[in-house]
Design an enzyme around this catalytic site. Structure first.
Site, PDB file in Angstrom:
ATOM      1  N   LYS A  87       5.100 -26.507 -10.788  1.00  0.00           N
ATOM      2  CA  LYS A  87       4.359 -25.831 -11.852  1.00  0.00           C
ATOM      3  C   LYS A  87       3.059 -25.299 -11.262  1.00  0.00           C
ATOM      4  O   LYS A  87       2.234 -26.053 -10.752  1.00  0.00           O
ATOM      5  CB  LYS A  87       4.065 -26.805 -12.990  1.00  0.00           C
ATOM      6  CG  LYS A  87       3.225 -26.183 -14.087  1.00  0.00           C
ATOM      7  CD  LYS A  87       3.085 -27.098 -15.279  1.00  0.00           C
ATOM      8  CE  LYS A  87       2.159 -26.482 -16.309  1.00  0.00           C
ATOM      9  NZ  LYS A  87       1.990 -27.331 -17.489  1.00  0.00           N
TER      10      LYS A  87
ATOM     11  N   LYS B  72       8.102 -23.099 -12.739  1.00  0.00           N
ATOM     12  CA  LYS B  72       7.320 -22.471 -13.807  1.00  0.00           C
ATOM     13  C   LYS B  72       6.052 -21.867 -13.238  1.00  0.00           C
ATOM     14  O   LYS B  72       5.362 -22.560 -12.500  1.00  0.00           O
ATOM     15  CB  LYS B  72       6.976 -23.554 -14.834  1.00  0.00           C
ATOM     16  CG  LYS B  72       6.099 -23.078 -15.946  1.00  0.00           C
ATOM     17  CD  LYS B  72       5.731 -24.226 -16.837  1.00  0.00           C
ATOM     18  CE  LYS B  72       4.699 -23.714 -17.817  1.00  0.00           C
ATOM     19  NZ  LYS B  72       4.025 -24.771 -18.503  1.00  0.00           N
TER      20      LYS B  72
HETATM   21  C1  PBG Z   1       1.193 -28.059 -20.553  1.00  0.00           C
HETATM   22  C2  PBG Z   1       2.029 -26.834 -20.643  1.00  0.00           C
HETATM   23  C3  PBG Z   1       1.601 -25.516 -20.518  1.00  0.00           C
HETATM   24  C4  PBG Z   1       2.724 -24.712 -20.673  1.00  0.00           C
HETATM   25  C5  PBG Z   1       3.795 -25.546 -20.896  1.00  0.00           C
HETATM   26  N1  PBG Z   1       3.354 -26.868 -20.854  1.00  0.00           N
HETATM   27  C6  PBG Z   1       0.249 -24.972 -20.378  1.00  0.00           C
HETATM   28  C7  PBG Z   1      -0.589 -25.230 -19.222  1.00  0.00           C
HETATM   29  O1  PBG Z   1      -0.209 -25.867 -18.242  1.00  0.00           O
HETATM   30  O2  PBG Z   1      -1.740 -24.797 -19.302  1.00  0.00           O
HETATM   31  C8  PBG Z   1       2.709 -23.220 -20.593  1.00  0.00           C
HETATM   32  C9  PBG Z   1       3.888 -22.531 -21.176  1.00  0.00           C
HETATM   33  C10 PBG Z   1       3.714 -21.079 -21.422  1.00  0.00           C
HETATM   34  O3  PBG Z   1       2.770 -20.406 -20.979  1.00  0.00           O
HETATM   35  O4  PBG Z   1       4.599 -20.540 -22.110  1.00  0.00           O
HETATM   36  N2  PBG Z   1       1.480 -28.959 -21.556  1.00  0.00           N
END
Ligand code: PBG
Length: 323
Positions: free
Chosen positions: A195, A248
């Protein structure tokens, strides 16, 4: 002498030929649909930066999940947005927390809908970070028991899959141990393994009200410039017991999806994140692109890169188009 013997256009001549030799196909069963669940009754609050997506109170979330199931989408990914936020994110692991209640309601209304619980503190903390803060720093090890409690309460509420998205080190093994201790040995973990610290999460933070109140997430999420490090994260999470692996965002990281796919034998999931969705919607609203066509091309590219499943805000409209 390749030409005129070889003519690749022969197989492109008609729709039937193209369909017969198509390498990548999309189906509603490829999609996971995210839902943003809020407290209160009869709330359906549109998210301005994500046309078509809303914050939903429980009864609307159940209705939306029903619609997804009837279109052939097998799973929803739940994000809870509590009214009360505090430094420890206590609503993340409350038995009657908003996400735990949403899991129970959706599972009882639609037993064959898979419910995936996003496990992270950022929607539940007043500072908006994914872990506990000590001395202005997001601390790793002290956060693990809280993530484990959230995972256990979500699984006990009936979540089919636990998906940690916080990027703390060691969370997969901490969560696996905690689930096993309460005999939830059969609940799989879908790890947000690779991520990245991405600008493509902007609209999500409006939807989840989870913008960090100071600093940013670069101290725990990955540097967008790194690919080898993603493979290391994936390997560590598999060693710790992850059952599925996520990359991601998706679109700027198709090379990562491919490299992960080529190295692991577990299901690979990609998250087509909020700004990837918003950009398509904004350009389509301006009449600059054909939104449906872009959507299908993007989803196809994510699968072609090697993803088995795609988490996408397009799930319902794509499932409708694919019929
Ligand atoms: C954190 C989380 C995020 C997303 C999914 N889980 C946000 C982040 O890390 O700031 C982002 C998903 C998206 O942008 O669609 N709980």
């Amino acid at each position: 002498m390749a030409f005129p013997i070889h003519r690749p256009r022969r197989l492109r001549r008609t729709a039937a030929l193209r369909e017969m030799v198509r390498e990548t196909t999309l189906a509603p069963s490829d999609f996971i649909y995210p839902l943003f669940v809020v407290e209160g009754r009869d709330v359906r609050r549109p998210i301005a930066s994500m046309p078509g997506i809303s914050n939903l109170s429980l009864e609307h979330a159940v209705a939306e999940a029903k619609q997804a199931r009837s279109l052939g989408v097998p799973a929803v990914l739940l994000f809870g947005i509590p009214n009360h936020k505090d430094a420890h994110g206590s609503q993340a692991y409350a038995r009657e927390g908003i996400v735990q209640r949403a899991i129970r309601e959706i599972k009882s209304a639609i037993p064959d809908m898979l419910v995936i619980a996003d496990v992270c503190l950022c929607e539940y903390t007043d500072h908006g970070h994914c872990g506990l803060i000590e001395g202005g720093h997001v601390v790793n090890d002290a956060t693990l028991p809280l993530l484990s409690r959230m995972a256990v309460t979500c699984a006990q509420a009936g979540a089919d899959i636990i998906a940690p998205s916080d990027m703390m080190d060691g969370r997969i093994s901490a969560i696996r141990t905690a689930l096993d201790e309460v005999k939830l040995t059969e609940v799989p973990i879908l790890s947000y393994a690779a991520k990245y610290a991405s600008g493509f999460y902007g609209p999500f933070r409006e939807a989840a009200q989870s913008t960090p109140q100071f600093g940013d997430r670069r101290g725990y999420q990955m540097d967008p410039a790194n690919a080898r490090e993603a493979l290391k994260e994936v390997q560590l999470d598999l060693e710790e017991g992850a059952d599925m692996i996520m990359v991601k965002p998706a679109l700027s990281y198709l090379d990562i999806i491919r490299q992960v796919r080529d190295r692991v034998d577990v299901p690979v999931v990609a998250y087509n994140v909020s700004a990837e969705y918003s950009m398509v919607k904004a350009a389509a609203q301006n009449g600059w692109v054909d939104g449906d066509r872009l959507m299908l091309e993007i989803l196809t590219s994510i699968k072609r890169a090697g993803s088995d499943l795609v988490i996408t805000y397009h799930a319902l409209e794509a499932a409708k188009l694919l019929g």
